[in-house]
Write an enzyme that holds these catalytic residues in place. Structure first.
Site, PDB file in Angstrom:
ATOM      1  N   ARG A   1      -7.513  20.404  -2.534  1.00  0.00           N
ATOM      2  CA  ARG A   1      -7.981  20.408  -3.920  1.00  0.00           C
ATOM      3  C   ARG A   1      -8.237  21.832  -4.425  1.00  0.00           C
ATOM      4  O   ARG A   1      -7.997  22.118  -5.600  1.00  0.00           O
ATOM      5  CB  ARG A   1      -9.231  19.541  -4.055  1.00  0.00           C
ATOM      6  CG  ARG A   1      -8.847  18.080  -3.956  1.00  0.00           C
ATOM      7  CD  ARG A   1      -9.999  17.132  -4.070  1.00  0.00           C
ATOM      8  NE  ARG A   1      -9.475  15.806  -4.402  1.00  0.00           N
ATOM      9  CZ  ARG A   1     -10.172  14.691  -4.371  1.00  0.00           C
ATOM     10  NH1 ARG A   1     -11.442  14.717  -4.024  1.00  0.00           N
ATOM     11  NH2 ARG A   1      -9.621  13.551  -4.697  1.00  0.00           N
TER      12      ARG A   1
ATOM     13  N   LYS B   1      -5.085  -6.474  -0.142  1.00  0.00           N
ATOM     14  CA  LYS B   1      -5.448  -7.660  -0.919  1.00  0.00           C
ATOM     15  C   LYS B   1      -4.874  -7.675  -2.332  1.00  0.00           C
ATOM     16  O   LYS B   1      -4.854  -6.656  -3.008  1.00  0.00           O
ATOM     17  CB  LYS B   1      -6.965  -7.738  -1.031  1.00  0.00           C
ATOM     18  CG  LYS B   1      -7.644  -8.024   0.290  1.00  0.00           C
ATOM     19  CD  LYS B   1      -9.138  -8.101   0.086  1.00  0.00           C
ATOM     20  CE  LYS B   1      -9.821  -8.627   1.332  1.00  0.00           C
ATOM     21  NZ  LYS B   1     -11.279  -8.688   1.138  1.00  0.00           N
TER      22      LYS B   1
ATOM     23  N   GLY C   1      -4.798   6.259  -1.763  1.00  0.00           N
ATOM     24  CA  GLY C   1      -5.401   6.887  -0.577  1.00  0.00           C
ATOM     25  C   GLY C   1      -4.639   6.587   0.702  1.00  0.00           C
ATOM     26  O   GLY C   1      -4.170   7.493   1.402  1.00  0.00           O
TER      27      GLY C   1
ATOM     28  N   GLY D   1      -8.233   6.765  -7.583  1.00  0.00           N
ATOM     29  CA  GLY D   1      -8.589   5.834  -8.662  1.00  0.00           C
ATOM     30  C   GLY D   1      -7.861   6.096  -9.967  1.00  0.00           C
ATOM     31  O   GLY D   1      -7.442   5.153 -10.649  1.00  0.00           O
TER      32      GLY D   1
HETATM   33  P1  ADP Z   1      -3.958   2.414  -1.083  1.00  0.00           P
HETATM   34  O1  ADP Z   1      -5.221   3.066  -0.549  1.00  0.00           O
HETATM   35  O2  ADP Z   1      -2.754   3.280  -0.857  1.00  0.00           O
HETATM   36  O3  ADP Z   1      -4.104   1.959  -2.523  1.00  0.00           O
HETATM   37  P2  ADP Z   1      -4.688  -0.150   0.045  1.00  0.00           P
HETATM   38  O4  ADP Z   1      -6.073   0.351   0.278  1.00  0.00           O
HETATM   39  O5  ADP Z   1      -4.487  -1.187  -0.981  1.00  0.00           O
HETATM   40  O6  ADP Z   1      -3.692   1.083  -0.207  1.00  0.00           O
HETATM   41  O7  ADP Z   1      -4.117  -0.795   1.384  1.00  0.00           O
HETATM   42  C1  ADP Z   1      -4.064  -0.145   2.611  1.00  0.00           C
HETATM   43  C2  ADP Z   1      -4.460  -1.035   3.749  1.00  0.00           C
HETATM   44  O8  ADP Z   1      -3.727  -2.251   3.770  1.00  0.00           O
HETATM   45  C3  ADP Z   1      -4.209  -0.373   5.069  1.00  0.00           C
HETATM   46  O9  ADP Z   1      -5.445  -0.085   5.692  1.00  0.00           O
HETATM   47  C4  ADP Z   1      -3.398  -1.394   5.854  1.00  0.00           C
HETATM   48  O10 ADP Z   1      -3.807  -1.514   7.211  1.00  0.00           O
HETATM   49  C5  ADP Z   1      -3.675  -2.676   5.106  1.00  0.00           C
HETATM   50  N1  ADP Z   1      -2.625  -3.666   5.344  1.00  0.00           N
HETATM   51  C6  ADP Z   1      -1.307  -3.539   5.126  1.00  0.00           C
HETATM   52  N2  ADP Z   1      -0.633  -4.627   5.527  1.00  0.00           N
HETATM   53  C7  ADP Z   1      -1.552  -5.488   6.021  1.00  0.00           C
HETATM   54  C8  ADP Z   1      -1.484  -6.808   6.603  1.00  0.00           C
HETATM   55  N3  ADP Z   1      -0.326  -7.431   6.743  1.00  0.00           N
HETATM   56  N4  ADP Z   1      -2.646  -7.378   6.996  1.00  0.00           N
HETATM   57  C9  ADP Z   1      -3.807  -6.720   6.847  1.00  0.00           C
HETATM   58  N5  ADP Z   1      -3.948  -5.491   6.310  1.00  0.00           N
HETATM   59  C10 ADP Z   1      -2.826  -4.883   5.896  1.00  0.00           C
END
Ligand code: ADP
Ligand code: MG
Length: 396
Positions: free
Chosen positions: A36, A197, A354, A377
């Protein structure tokens, strides 16, 4: 939106108030990642090179409108000076006599860092009186903190309305990349949305299906879509309560002409442990005690072909539990393919989030993508189609 550009600004002898993101990760008083700080250097150097004084505004942590000495920004001045190769003065308050005195004492082209703006309640409250106190300190305002642009705070929004306001160079680069990915992209456009999710990405999915030609859904959230389509996902992460919403998104996609790509095969295991026995299965053959932890090779093949057929990629969310090999395979294959296409000029490939940034780092491809946003975010809200107050306030 249209923005002023710094090359049209009258800078010599002026004071620029520059909003930066110095909310750096710290362990035992030491900065563990200075990305940063580095990303602010081009704008600072541009302004000082034109003979402007630069007064840096930033927040650190969450002092909630009170002076919390442990959340002082003072510790950033020295590392920043080392990166700039020039002194950085520090003012113990971001407004009032203390800030004015430190700025007045700067030579032309000098740099001052002002104390944590969140020490004042007026910052997060976007109090016009506090914004006016900030405005008194300078002649122009430059916002180089895209990652804070989803907040309408005094130093990100209110102040932009009181002085001639410009996006900084890093902000401008980010805005241009986002525009090329979703605002005004070369078609066809493919999106990849993964992660854990559906519930955290509803608005994002709803917005994307109206804008994309293809949307590949992966990660844990794909399980909710499979479940909604009457496919048994065994013991996998799934949000059965969201089946109706998943069906609504499937309908929205059909109406908008967006082709949804859901997994046709998956990699399963009985637990999420490194080295656990992993098996590939057709989605119709998932067993009751299976955890779906990654997309399978056939799904990846379909995804790579859709990337080949596209001109633009926008990506948020890993396709599997990439932190635990071998469940990183789909994510790494997709990342390497996107990077290869981007490098050869065949695909504009923009990604952010992230865990997405960690996954792309893990795949070793961050440098080859067209743009990787670390804005968290703000990036997600932009993908949701929301108005970012810190960006809108720069619109002329
Ligand atoms: P970002 O931070 O890039 O927006 P998210 O926080 O939405 O991404 O998602 C990342 C998480 O999703 C990771 O920690 C990963 O382990 C989890 N993940 C991916 N596929 C699965 C799965 N099939 N079951 C459970 N968790 C999952
Ligand atoms: Mg995350």
């Amino acid at each position: 939106m249209t923005f002023r550009t710094l090359d049209t600004a009258d800078l010599a002898g002026k004071t620029a108030l520059v909003r930066v993101d110095f909310n750096v990760p710290v362990e035992a008083g030491k900065i563990t990642d200075d990305t940063r700080l580095r990303s602010a250097l081009p704008t600072i150097q541009y302004l000082t090179g034109k003979g402007a004084k630069v007064a840096l505004l930033a927040h650190f942590d969450r002092p909630k409108g009170k002076v919390v000495p442990a959340m002082s920004l003072g510790f950033v001045a020295q590392p920043l000076a080392a990166l700039l190769g020039a002194p950085v003065a520090f003012a113990g308050d971001c407004v009032g006599d203390e800030a004015a005195k430190v700025i007045a004492a700067l030579p032309a082209g000098g740099v001052a860092l002002l104390e944590n703006v969140r020490f004042h309640a007026g910052e997060e409250g976007n109090d016009p009186a506090f914004a006016a106190q900030l405005a008194k300190l300078g002649d122009l305002y430059v916002n180089d903190a895209f990652s804070a642009a989803h907040r309408a705070h005094a130093s990100t929004e209110g102040l932009a309305r009181l002085l001639p306001a410009y996006p900084g160079l890093a902000m401008r680069r980010e805005l241009d990349a986002l525009d090329a990915a979703l605002g005004n992209p070369k078609k066809p456009v493919i999106g990849i949305v993964g992660g854990s999710k559906v519930s955290t990405k509803l608005d994002l999915l709803r917005n994307l299906v109206t804008k994309l030609d293809y949307l590949a859904i992966g990660g844990g959230m794909a399980n909710t879509f499979l479940h909604a389509a009457q496919i048994d996902v065994g013991a996998s992460l799934c949000e059965p309560d969201l089946a109706d919403i998943a069906l609504e998104i499937i309908d929205l996609a059909a109406v908008a002409g967006c082709t949804l790509l859901l997994p046709t095969d998956v990699v399963v295991a009985k637990s999420v442990k490194p080295g656990v026995h992993a098996q590939t299965r057709n989605v119709y053959e998932v067993q009751p005690d299976d955890l779906i932890l990654d997309a399978g090779p056939e799904t990846v093949k379909t995804l790579l072909a859709a990337m080949d057929a596209s001109q633009t990629l926008i990506w948020n969310g890993p396709l599997g539990v990439f932190e635990v090999p071998p469940f990183d395979e789909a994510t790494v294959s997709a990342a390497k393919h996107a990077a290869k296409l981007a490098k050869s000029g065949k695909l504009v490939a923009v990604a952010g989030g992230g865990d997405t940034v960690s996954a792309l780092n893990h795949a070793g491809v961050v440098g080859d993508m067209t743009f990787v946003s670390t804005a968290g975010g703000a990036f997600l809200e932009w993908m949701e189609g929301k108005d970012l107050p810190g960006v809108s306030a720069l619109n002329t």
